[in-house]
Design a protein around this motif. Structure first.
Motif, PDB file in Angstrom:
ATOM      1  N   PRO A 208       0.810  -1.236   0.000  1.00  0.00           N
ATOM      2  CA  PRO A 208       0.000   0.000   0.000  1.00  0.00           C
ATOM      3  C   PRO A 208       0.836   1.275   0.000  1.00  0.00           C
ATOM      4  O   PRO A 208       0.465   2.260  -0.648  1.00  0.00           O
ATOM      5  N   ASP A 209       2.002   1.269   0.691  1.00  0.00           N
ATOM      6  CA  ASP A 209       2.807   2.492   0.740  1.00  0.00           C
ATOM      7  C   ASP A 209       3.634   2.701  -0.529  1.00  0.00           C
ATOM      8  O   ASP A 209       4.296   3.731  -0.675  1.00  0.00           O
ATOM      9  N   GLU A 210       3.611   1.735  -1.451  1.00  0.00           N
ATOM     10  CA  GLU A 210       4.309   1.889  -2.729  1.00  0.00           C
ATOM     11  C   GLU A 210       3.415   2.453  -3.823  1.00  0.00           C
ATOM     12  O   GLU A 210       3.903   2.961  -4.835  1.00  0.00           O
ATOM     13  N   LEU A 211       2.111   2.342  -3.641  1.00  0.00           N
ATOM     14  CA  LEU A 211       1.178   2.714  -4.694  1.00  0.00           C
ATOM     15  C   LEU A 211       1.155   4.219  -4.909  1.00  0.00           C
ATOM     16  O   LEU A 211       1.209   5.002  -3.953  1.00  0.00           O
ATOM     17  N   ALA A 212       1.077   4.619  -6.177  1.00  0.00           N
ATOM     18  CA  ALA A 212       0.836   6.023  -6.491  1.00  0.00           C
ATOM     19  C   ALA A 212      -0.538   6.416  -5.953  1.00  0.00           C
ATOM     20  O   ALA A 212      -1.433   5.570  -5.803  1.00  0.00           O
TER      21      ALA A 212
END
Length: 445
Positions: free
Chosen positions: A248-252
């Motif tokens: 989730p913290d990688e998603l744009a």
């Protein structure tokens, strides 16, 4: 051949050397010392890359009634990049070493080499991090004073979004459908590295698939599976291929879901393709900035909506590099001889067959065979050196088949066909060579 006698690639510099020696890939402007982050594809490299692009185009565009192809300009209206967010946000954190004057990405300092300019320590004396916009700027106009600032596109997808309405109407497509293109993109990378993997000029093959909001999850799963199957069909080792969902913290911020297809390079697991659920971000932003209505009608619900976008984006240069890394072998043969061979998928191999006359005295009939085969295949002709050495040259080029025209060929109208991988040889009639090769290549897929 025993597996213990075969060694796979474990150092990238071995492949870099082979690619330069055999004319696959080498530094651009090489006679001037090269230019960091830019590469030229030689005679073998351009054929390999074109074969890969043709395979992608065949599978993604030509075999599907729901995908249209296009080829957009490298330079777009500057507002394109305002709408997409690139003008404001497309940057990496950058630091400089005050001692050695080298520049690094602040989020990749673990990969930085030791400082070579400080006494008593190898640690860098780094500046504070600052944002560095990755877009390559150019100017359009007759004079410098009146020229308008523009950018070389940092990705190929945005011009697809700005052409969505035109293509949909011209092709008379209804949702769900996709628009695909293959093209160059440019990013002013702070630290290009790992051969062609991270470059400043690169080629992408992208599909933007437009669908109803209720179907976005279905199409994301569908295209993820399709793209994984595509890479497996290229012959890549299944143990060196994997998918990695984004945390989730990688998603744009606009992305609901994303999965990377990764290959295990000698420098570790790295992305070669990304599958993304981009939602309606792109079309909504371009509608806002252009003032044009990009919604479509939902005839059943008697309403209008902004389509969702499922994107598949493959790096052509990265995939070529993966294919070369995967195909590379050093094999010990009987008698202590070692050969280097590229076990490329026959459909992707730059040259399909080499014609090798056993003697220069046989050049005339061998050239006749070469000319006949060129109507169907990419052929290489070689009459220099002993036959064993010529076989080794073709092994390094990844050529799946060699045809040797010898003195017996004059009498029995047959030639010797040699298989690259098994090195087995068989006699076949000259008038059957083209059909035999076509059958073997078709069977290889």
């Amino acid at each position: 051949m025993s597996e213990t006698k075969s060694r796979r690639l474990d150092r990238l510099d071995e492949l870099v050397s082979l690619c330069a020696r055999r004319g696959f890939i080498f530094a651009s402007s090489e006679i001037y010392g090269g230019i960091n982050g830019f590469w030229d594809y030689g005679p073998l490299g351009v054929e390999l890359k074109n074969n890969l692009k043709a395979r992608w185009w065949q599978k993604v565009v030509r075999e599907r009634p729901d995908v249209e192809g296009m080829d957009t300009a490298i330079v777009s209206h500057p507002r394109t990049w305002d709408a997409s967010g690139h003008t404001e946000h497309f940057s990496d954190p950058m630091v400089d070493c005050r001692a050695c004057k080298k520049r690094f990405r602040a989020d990749q300092l673990a990969e930085a080499p030791p400082c070579s300019a400080r006494e008593g320590t190898s640690e860098h004396d780094l500046t504070e991090a600052r944002n560095f916009n990755l877009m390559l700027e150019t100017r359009i106009g007759a004079s410098q004073e009146d020229a308008a600032v523009a950018y070389l596109r940092p990705e190929t997808c945005q011009p697809i979004f700005t052409s969505f309405k035109r293509v949909r109407e011209a092709a008379r497509q209804k949702l769900p459908f996709g628009i695909a293109q293959i093209g160059k993109a440019f990013r002013n990378e702070i630290n290009p590295r790992n051969f062609t993997f991270r470059s400043r000029e690169f080629e992408q093959a992208e599909l933007e698939f437009f669908c109803h909001p209720d179907e976005r999850e279905k199409w994301f799963d569908y295209w993820r599976d399709q793209r994984v199957a595509f890479h497996r069909a290229l012959g890549l080792d299944s143990d060196s291929l994997r998918t990695r969902p984004h945390a989730p913290d990688e998603l744009a911020h606009y992305c609901k879901n994303a999965v990377d297809v990764e290959y295990r390079f000698p420098f570790g697991w790295q992305e070669i393709e990304g599958i993304h659920d981009r939602g309606d971000w792109d079309l909504s932003r371009h509608a806002e900035y252009s003032g044009k209505d990009l919604d479509v009608a939902d005839e059943a619900a008697k309403s209008r909506f902004t389509p969702m976008v499922i994107e598949t984006s493959v790096g052509m240069d990265r995939t070529v590099l993966a294919l070369l890394c995967d195909a590379y072998r050093e094999e010990e043969l009987d008698g202590g001889e070692t050969r280097t061979v590229l076990r490329l998928h026959p459909a992707l191999a730059p040259v399909k067959v080499a014609v090798l006359p056993l003697s220069k005295k046989l050049a005339e009939p061998a050239h006749e065979l070469e000319s006949a085969l060129r109507r169907t295949f990419n052929v290489f002709y070689d009459e220099s050196g002993n036959i064993g050495r010529r076989y080794r040259r073709q092994d390094e080029a990844g050529t799946p088949y060699c045809v040797t025209y010898d003195f017996e060929s004059v009498e029995d109208a047959c030639v010797t066909l040699r298989d690259r991988d098994s090195m087995e040889q068989s006699r076949i009639p000259i008038d059957r060579v083209a059909a035999d090769l076509r059958e073997r290549l078709d069977c290889a897929g």
